[in-house]
Each structure stands twice: as structure tokens, then as C-alpha cells.
Design an enzyme around this catalytic site. Structure first.
Site, PDB file in Angstrom:
ATOM      1  N   CYS A   2       0.878  -1.178   0.000  1.00 41.19           N
ATOM      2  CA  CYS A   2       0.000   0.000   0.000  1.00 41.19           C
ATOM      3  C   CYS A   2       0.908   1.218   0.000  1.00 41.19           C
ATOM      4  O   CYS A   2       2.108   1.112   0.186  1.00 41.19           O
ATOM      5  CB  CYS A   2      -0.864   0.040   1.260  1.00 41.19           C
ATOM      6  SG  CYS A   2      -1.883  -1.403   1.470  1.00 41.19           S
ATOM      7  N   ARG A  53       1.914   1.200  -5.939  1.00 40.94           N
ATOM      8  CA  ARG A  53       2.053   0.319  -4.768  1.00 40.94           C
ATOM      9  C   ARG A  53       0.732  -0.351  -4.415  1.00 40.94           C
ATOM     10  O   ARG A  53       0.684  -1.243  -3.566  1.00 40.94           O
ATOM     11  CB  ARG A  53       2.559   1.102  -3.565  1.00 40.94           C
ATOM     12  CG  ARG A  53       3.933   1.708  -3.722  1.00 40.94           C
ATOM     13  CD  ARG A  53       4.291   2.520  -2.520  1.00 40.94           C
ATOM     14  NE  ARG A  53       4.376   1.680  -1.341  1.00 40.94           N
ATOM     15  CZ  ARG A  53       5.486   1.047  -0.962  1.00 40.94           C
ATOM     16  NH1 ARG A  53       6.584   1.181  -1.684  1.00 40.94           N
ATOM     17  NH2 ARG A  53       5.510   0.286   0.103  1.00 40.94           N
ATOM     18  N   TRP A  78      -3.707  -1.921  -1.371  1.00 38.24           N
ATOM     19  CA  TRP A  78      -3.740  -3.247  -1.995  1.00 38.24           C
ATOM     20  C   TRP A  78      -4.280  -4.167  -0.908  1.00 38.24           C
ATOM     21  O   TRP A  78      -3.632  -4.359   0.118  1.00 38.24           O
ATOM     22  CB  TRP A  78      -2.341  -3.686  -2.440  1.00 38.24           C
ATOM     23  CG  TRP A  78      -2.351  -4.963  -3.194  1.00 38.24           C
ATOM     24  CD1 TRP A  78      -2.501  -5.125  -4.529  1.00 38.24           C
ATOM     25  CD2 TRP A  78      -2.240  -6.284  -2.638  1.00 38.24           C
ATOM     26  NE1 TRP A  78      -2.471  -6.456  -4.858  1.00 38.24           N
ATOM     27  CE2 TRP A  78      -2.332  -7.192  -3.718  1.00 38.24           C
ATOM     28  CE3 TRP A  78      -2.098  -6.789  -1.361  1.00 38.24           C
ATOM     29  CZ2 TRP A  78      -2.258  -8.566  -3.555  1.00 38.24           C
ATOM     30  CZ3 TRP A  78      -2.025  -8.163  -1.186  1.00 38.24           C
ATOM     31  CH2 TRP A  78      -2.104  -9.025  -2.269  1.00 38.24           C
ATOM     32  N   ASN A  95       0.354   0.400   6.145  1.00 37.85           N
ATOM     33  CA  ASN A  95       0.834  -0.554   5.148  1.00 37.85           C
ATOM     34  C   ASN A  95       1.460  -1.703   5.917  1.00 37.85           C
ATOM     35  O   ASN A  95       2.385  -1.500   6.694  1.00 37.85           O
ATOM     36  CB  ASN A  95       1.870   0.099   4.234  1.00 37.85           C
ATOM     37  CG  ASN A  95       2.475  -0.908   3.250  1.00 37.85           C
ATOM     38  OD1 ASN A  95       1.824  -1.903   2.918  1.00 37.85           O
ATOM     39  ND2 ASN A  95       3.691  -0.670   2.820  1.00 37.85           N
ATOM     40  N   GLY A  96       0.947  -2.914   5.733  1.00 38.65           N
ATOM     41  CA  GLY A  96       1.508  -4.075   6.436  1.00 38.65           C
ATOM     42  C   GLY A  96       0.378  -4.981   6.894  1.00 38.65           C
ATOM     43  O   GLY A  96      -0.756  -4.870   6.428  1.00 38.65           O
ATOM     44  N   GLU A 142      10.433 -16.312 -17.302  1.00 37.81           N
ATOM     45  CA  GLU A 142      10.200 -14.852 -17.238  1.00 37.81           C
ATOM     46  C   GLU A 142       9.201 -14.420 -18.288  1.00 37.81           C
ATOM     47  O   GLU A 142       8.299 -13.622 -18.028  1.00 37.81           O
ATOM     48  CB  GLU A 142      11.532 -14.118 -17.400  1.00 37.81           C
ATOM     49  CG  GLU A 142      11.464 -12.609 -17.450  1.00 37.81           C
ATOM     50  CD  GLU A 142      10.816 -11.973 -16.217  1.00 37.81           C
ATOM     51  OE1 GLU A 142      10.650 -12.663 -15.190  1.00 37.81           O
ATOM     52  OE2 GLU A 142      10.436 -10.787 -16.299  1.00 37.81           O
ATOM     53  N   LYS A 157       5.539 -12.579 -17.564  1.00 41.18           N
ATOM     54  CA  LYS A 157       5.152 -11.297 -18.173  1.00 41.18           C
ATOM     55  C   LYS A 157       3.773 -11.402 -18.803  1.00 41.18           C
ATOM     56  O   LYS A 157       2.919 -10.542 -18.606  1.00 41.18           O
ATOM     57  CB  LYS A 157       6.199 -10.894 -19.215  1.00 41.18           C
ATOM     58  CG  LYS A 157       7.509 -10.429 -18.636  1.00 41.18           C
ATOM     59  CD  LYS A 157       7.437  -9.016 -18.130  1.00 41.18           C
ATOM     60  CE  LYS A 157       7.736  -8.699 -16.712  1.00 41.18           C
ATOM     61  NZ  LYS A 157       8.216  -9.502 -15.705  1.00 41.18           N
ATOM     62  N   GLU A 193       0.993 -11.745 -16.067  1.00 39.38           N
ATOM     63  CA  GLU A 193       0.693 -10.589 -15.199  1.00 39.38           C
ATOM     64  C   GLU A 193       0.184  -9.392 -15.991  1.00 39.38           C
ATOM     65  O   GLU A 193      -0.382  -8.474 -15.418  1.00 39.38           O
ATOM     66  CB  GLU A 193       1.903 -10.194 -14.353  1.00 39.38           C
ATOM     67  CG  GLU A 193       3.100  -9.673 -15.096  1.00 39.38           C
ATOM     68  CD  GLU A 193       4.226  -9.279 -14.133  1.00 39.38           C
ATOM     69  OE1 GLU A 193       3.951  -8.766 -13.053  1.00 39.38           O
ATOM     70  OE2 GLU A 193       5.383  -9.494 -14.494  1.00 39.38           O
ATOM     71  N   HIS A 237       7.215 -35.435 -19.805  1.00 39.83           N
ATOM     72  CA  HIS A 237       6.906 -36.071 -18.510  1.00 39.83           C
ATOM     73  C   HIS A 237       5.570 -35.588 -17.959  1.00 39.83           C
ATOM     74  O   HIS A 237       5.399 -35.446 -16.752  1.00 39.83           O
ATOM     75  CB  HIS A 237       8.052 -35.786 -17.526  1.00 39.83           C
ATOM     76  CG  HIS A 237       9.362 -36.309 -18.010  1.00 39.83           C
ATOM     77  ND1 HIS A 237       9.667 -37.636 -18.075  1.00 39.83           N
ATOM     78  CD2 HIS A 237      10.435 -35.661 -18.533  1.00 39.83           C
ATOM     79  CE1 HIS A 237      10.866 -37.808 -18.577  1.00 39.83           C
ATOM     80  NE2 HIS A 237      11.368 -36.620 -18.863  1.00 39.83           N
ATOM     81  N   LYS A 281       3.709  -2.938  -7.170  1.00 34.60           N
ATOM     82  CA  LYS A 281       5.108  -2.912  -7.592  1.00 34.60           C
ATOM     83  C   LYS A 281       6.026  -3.460  -6.504  1.00 34.60           C
ATOM     84  O   LYS A 281       7.027  -4.088  -6.801  1.00 34.60           O
ATOM     85  CB  LYS A 281       5.537  -1.480  -7.918  1.00 34.60           C
ATOM     86  CG  LYS A 281       6.952  -1.361  -8.454  1.00 34.60           C
ATOM     87  CD  LYS A 281       7.114  -2.098  -9.754  1.00 34.60           C
ATOM     88  CE  LYS A 281       8.527  -2.050 -10.273  1.00 34.60           C
ATOM     89  NZ  LYS A 281       8.717  -2.926 -11.455  1.00 34.60           N
TER      90      LYS A 281
END
Ligand code: AGP
Length: 606
Positions: free
Chosen positions: A2, A27, A74, A98-99, A478, A482, A485, A501, A601
Site C-alpha cells: 500500500c 504500490r 492493496w 501498510n503491512g 520470465e 510477463k 501478469e 513427462h 510494484k
């Protein structure tokens, strides 16, 4: 996860708070709110959604008060709605947080028994009522000290008080918090980015500390309420990083900045004249280190995996990697001759920081590879290797990934040279190859039209696979991340040799599969795996490097050829088309590219 802002001024603060919240939205952006204190009354306004929704719902420009706090959220506890949005207030206290408060349930029971009425499902609200309860018997600083000790878990707090009309209290444990200094006003913010528009003078709180901010005074205290002194840092005034310029999105800008990222990293660490690497003030002798453990989350974890291949190729070191959220709870066997490397763009990721803290408590050698040099992970590591790629604003990491793997490659090269496990000629040739990398990336960036044309296939499919072997495998992971998300479609990165497999069962007619098959030592094997998926109907996007040799296969849907270079450096070039594929897929869907849903972020909660 946040964003917090607080301003104590000699003039109205609502507009400045709102402007800062807009900078903090990367954030978290589920909801937003602001509270100001005027004429003995706290006014709190908040709503679900982005900051601009708050502006549409309320006449914020006329919200009176020279002191106030703001928050972008968030959601961790409680759905993202206006009730759970911060600030949370009682009659005489208002809090942004925030937390995560881990003992919120038991505190809520205690406070309810004292007659406090709760309105939200958040953990944060217990902080409001706990301070309110403690203020019944204690003076402000004692009430704060007591409250902070009663809270378990992580927090960065901004608090205003009806009965203390000219101050804001800030407190930090586990989530970042900074103080900024302005003309006749002072600030509290989650990070320097929120404060940069108002000041370049910053002080970071450390865990356990709290501060009292007035428009003309800032005081710092330790967890026992004892006054302490803290240093003021001057931040670089590179404002350009915070603007999109001619780009539509920060992500597009940051993809195009990658040649510069590599040039900066080369300038910082490479002696071009002598083809050598300078890592100044490395605190250990190389023969004190016989194993390396690399730790990170998400893209940063992919950097760790990429580094493992390079370290194993260039040195005889034993190299381990781990996802931070796993490492922090694992029964680790700590070894004195091991170096623990923490990779993090923000330097504030809670799981990575917790893994670092665990290593510090076991007195291990710790090294941070970060972009934000004033971050918690940087400050609490024995040694820091900055990636110098400038602020990365897009939530989906691009230039920071290339910056991370560059620094890790440089470190692996240096270790190989110092341990005499890479011969001098090889060492210097590899450095020479590095010097050419920025121009190769520039050329590899020129493929937008090809990528745009194929991105719709990935959007229309119910899922896709990204396959690679060896050096290409971390890049496959990676690339899949991308796409996930940014365009919210399922994509899975997988070792090409593993498909048979089990996951081969996923392949069906028309399914898009990205195959990373540069002409390196894994090429022939990967092409065989590619033929296995083509035989089952996959639409293969082959990404390889330019070569005079014909590609040894047919029935390939599309081929993208990146510039040629030595095997070590191909991962840098293979990454570019995958970043663009994700970008154009999301663009085609009309999604918010810089702020994808559900993400943030910097994930500063576990
Ligand atoms: C990458 O695109 C994501 N935004 C995410 O995986 C990110 O890499 C991860 O959260 C780690 O963040 P950090 O590098 O700031 O620690």
C-alpha cells in the site's frame, strides 16, 4: 503493498496529498482515501478504486486542513471497498497503514470488550481503537510507544490526532517509511517516489522507530520512546524517470531504456581499457566463499535462476537458489563459507527481506543486488551491488530484470577470474562481448510489428507454454510471467526437456507455444522438443538468433530472430521479444499495463 502519505504544513494539504497518492498508486490501487484535521475535527473521505474516483466523488480541493494523511490500498484483510479503504478513524484518531497486524483478532476482542465499535473487516482498524484506548490513560508519546509494542506483525503508519492539531506520527516495522523535509512543511511517505515531487531531502525510518512531524520540526524516537538522531539523505533529482515522455506507458518506456540500463551497468562495473571488472570494497576474500545461495521473488527469482547457470559455467562454486517465501521457512543448513545474495528491484519485498533477516540473524555473509539503494534490503545487507537502472515504475519488471542479470553475470565473471576458474583470455573475451551488448539490444528492440501481429493468438488461446533449455529456461519462465501478469491469460514456462513427462498432454491443436532455441549447445535438443509439440498441433513461435545455418525444422508458425552474440549473452536478447509480446497482448486487450489488476510494484507484506 500500500502507499502512505502524510503532510504537516502551514497551508492546506489536500491537493498535495492527492497528487502524492497518484504517484503512489503503483504500490496498490484497490481503493484510496484521505483524512485532514481542521478546527478540531477529523474529516475522512475514501472510496473504492483509483485516486481519480476519489476526486470525482468528493470536492477535495476545498477539503480544509493544514495537516492530513492519505492512502492507496492493496487489499490484504477485507474486500477492496470504501468501508475497508484507509484511513480508518475514531472520533479523535485517524490512521493509514501498510503491512499486516497478525494479532488483530485478539486485539479486536479486547477492544470490543472495552466498548469500541468496529466498522470494517480490516486488521488496520484495531490500531485506531488501540491508540484511542491508550490515550485515555497516557500522554501521546507513551500511548504511541505502548500501542506499537502491543502490535504484532508489520506496519508503516501515519496517524493524526484531534487533540494534537499540528502533528503527524509515523511508525515503521517491516514496511518502508520515509520522512521528507520541505519549506514550512514536512512529509511522511512510503518511499522517496511519493516525496520526490516535494523534496529531495529524505530520512528513512528503521524498524522499531517512530517519528513526530510538525510543519517546522521532525523528531525521531526508538521503540522505547527515547529521542534519536537520524541522517538526512539528498536524493538524485533525476525527474525524467518519473515521466512517461512520449511513451504511452511506463512499461513501454522502460523496455526501450534497456540499452541504457546495460550501458550504465557497464560504466559502473567494467574497466573498458583493461577489459576488467571493478567491484570495489567487496568485504570478503574470494577463497572465504565456497558456495552461493541466490534468493528472490517473481522476476527477481528468475534472475537468480539465470545466475545459477552462469556461476556454474564460470566457476566451480556450489550454487543454490530459492524462492524467498520458501527459503524463510525452510530448515536451512547455514554455512559460514556461503554467500547469500538477495535480488530485489524495490529492495522492500517482504519475503526477500525476511530471508535476509534470517541470514543476518545467523551471521551469514549477505549481499544485495537491488535497484533502490536506500531500500531496507540494501541497508541491511553487508554489501550492495546496485543495478543502476533508474526508477522502474511499471509493475511488470523489464529493465530491472536485465539490470539484475547483468550485475549477476558480471559478479560470476569476477568470481571466475579471481578463483582462477575462468582463464584470462576467456574472461577478457566475455567482457569484450558485454561491451557490445547495448547495441545488440537496440537492434533486437526493432521488432514491434512482428510481435503485434502475433499477440492476438495468445489472447485468444486458453493457455500457452514457454519452453527453453539451459540458459533459455529462466527466460522461458520470465516470458510466461510477463504474459500472465499483463494480459491475465494462463501461460506456463517449462523446461523443454520436461514436456514429455506430463505437460505434453496439454498440447492441442492451435495452442501457442513459444520455443526459445538459440543456436547454443542446447539447440538440437530443443528443436527435437519443438517437433514433439508441433506434431501434436501446437502453433510454435520459435525465438532464435540470426545464423547462416537453416533452421532444422518445418511447420513452424512464426520465427523471430534476435541478433547473434556469444551464448552467455543470448538470454538478454531473447528476453526482449517476450517483454514486447506481453506488452502488446495487454495493449490489445485494453488492460492497464502499468498497473495490472491484483498486483503492486513492491510486495511489502508476506
Ligand atoms: C515482475 O514483473 C513482478 N512485478 C514481480 O514478480 C516482482 O519481480 C517481484 O514481486 C519481486 O519484486 P522485487 O524485485 O522488488 O523484490
Amino acid at each position: 503493498m500500500c502507499g502512505i502519505i502524510g503532510i504537516s504544513s502551514n497551508k492546506s494539504v489536500s491537493v498535495s496529498i492527492i497528487n502524492s497518492l497518484k504517484k503512489l498508486e503503483y504500490r496498490g490501487y484497490d481503493s484510496a482515501g484521505i483524512a485532514t484535521l481542521f478546527d478540531g475535527e477529523i474529516t475522512e473521505v475514501k472510496s473504492e478504486g483509483r485516486v481519480n474516483v476519489l476526486e470525482e466523488n468528493f470536492d477535495l480541493k476545498n477539503l480544509k486542513g493544514n495537516i492530513g494523511i492519505g492512502h492507496v490500498r492493496w487489499a490484504t484483510h477485507g474486500a477492496p471497498n470504501s468501508i475497508n479503504a484507509h484511513p480508518h478513524s475514531s472520533d479523535n484518531v485517524s490512521v493509514v497503514h501498510n503491512g499486516i497486524i497478525e494479532n488483530s483478532t485478539i486485539l479486536k476482542k479486547y477492544l470490543t470488550s472495552k466498548g469500541h465499535i468496529f466498522k470494517s473487516q480490516t486488521d488496520t482498524e484495531v490500531i485506531v481503537h488501540l491508540i484511542t484506548e491508550n490515550l485515555k490513560t497516557d500522554e501521546l508519546d507513551l500511548a504511541i510507544t505502548k500501542t506499537l509494542k502491543q502490535l504484532h506483525g508489520s506496519f508503516a503508519l501515519g496517524i493524526i490526532f484531534k487533540d494534537s492539531p499540528n502533528l503527524i506520527v509515523g511508525a515503521r516495522r517491516g514496511s518502508p517509511l520515509a520522512v521528507g523535509y520541505g519549506p514550512n512543511e514536512n512529509y511522511l511517505g512510503s518511499d522517496s517516489y511519493a516525496l520526490k515531487a516535494m523534496t529531495n531531502k529524505i530520512t528513512y525510518l528503521d524498524d522499531g522507530e517512530f517519528c513526530i512531524i510538525r510543519n517546522d520540526q521532525v523528531l525521531f524516537f526508538n521503540e522505547d520512546g527515547k529521542k534519536i538522531n537520524k541522517k538526512i539523505m539528498e536524493l538524485s533529482s533525476d525527474e525524467s524517470s518519473y515521466e512517461k515522455g512520449e511513451f504511452k506507458h511506463f512499461m513501454a518506456k522502460e523496455i526501450e531504456e534497456q540499452p541504457t540500463t546495460i550501458k550504465t551497468g557497464i560504466k559502473e562495473y567494467i574497466d573498458k581499457t583493461n577489459l576488467d571488472i571493478n567491484i570495489y570494497n567487496f568485504p570478503w576474500k574470494v577463497d572465504e566463499i565456497n558456495s552461493i545461495t541466490l534468493i528472490g521473488c517473481g522476476t527477481a527469482y528468475h534472475s537468480c535462476l539465470m545466475a545459477k547457470y552462469w556461476f556454474e559455467n564460470l566457476t566451480q562454486l556450489d550454487v543454490n537458489i530459492d524462492i524467498a517465501s520458501e527459503f524463510r521457512y525452510r530448515k536451512n543448513r547455514f554455512k559460514k563459507d556461503s554467500l547469500y545474495i538477495f535480488v530485489s528491484q524495490s529492495g522492500e519485498t517482504a519475503d526477500t527481506y525476511a530471508a535476509l533477516d534470517l541470514c543476518n540473524r545467523n551471521k551469514m555473509k549477505t549481499c544485495a543486488v537491488v535497484n533502490v539503494i536506500e531500500s531496507s534490503i540494501a541497508r541491511d545487507s553487508n554489501f550492495v551491488l546496485p543495478i543502476h537502472c533508474g526508477p522502474e515504475i511499471g509493475v511488470a519488471s523489464t529493465k530491472a530484470f536485465l539490470g539484475q542479470i547483468l550485475i549477476l553475470y558480471i559478479l560470476a565473471l569476477k568470481f571466475g577470474d579471481l578463483r582462477k576458474e575462468t582463464n584470462k583470455e576467456n574472461y577478457k573475451n566475455k567482457i569484450k562481448g558485454l561491451l557490445n551488448l547495448p547495441s545488440l539490444i537496440e537492434k533486437s528492440l526493432l521488432m514491434d510489428n512482428d510481435i503485434q501481429a502475433i499477440s492476438s493468438t495468445f489472447n485468444e488461446a486458453k493457455g500457452s507454454m514457454f519452453l527453453g533449455r539451459g540458459f533459455s529456461y529462466p527466460i522461458a519462465l520470465e516470458g510466461a510471467l510477463k504474459l500472465k501478469e499483463l494480459s491475465y491469460v494462463h501461460a506456463e514456462g517449462y523446461p523443454a526437456g520436461e514436456m514429455k513427462h506430463g505437460p505434453l498432454a496439454l498440447i492441442e491443436d492451435g495452442m501457442p507455444v513459444v520455443v526459445l532455441a538459440p543456436r547454443d549447445s542446447y539447440y538440437k535438443k530443443t528443436i527435437s522438443n519443438m517437433q514433439e509439440v508441433i506434431a501434436r498441433g501446437a502453433k510454435v513461435l520459435l525465438i532464435t538468433n540470426k545464423s547462416k545455418d537453416e533452421i532444422i525444422s518445418e511447420n513452424i508458425w512464426e520465427t523471430i530472430e534476435v541478433e547473434n552474440t556469444n551464448d552467455d549473452l543470448l538470454p538478454f536478447l531473447l528476453t526482449i521479444p517476450l517483454q514486447k509480446l506481453a506488452y502488446y497482448s495487454a495493449l490489445q486487450k485494453g488492460y492497464d499495463i502499468d498497473k495490472p489488476r491484483n498486483l503492486a510494484k513492491s510486495v511489502t507484506v508476506e
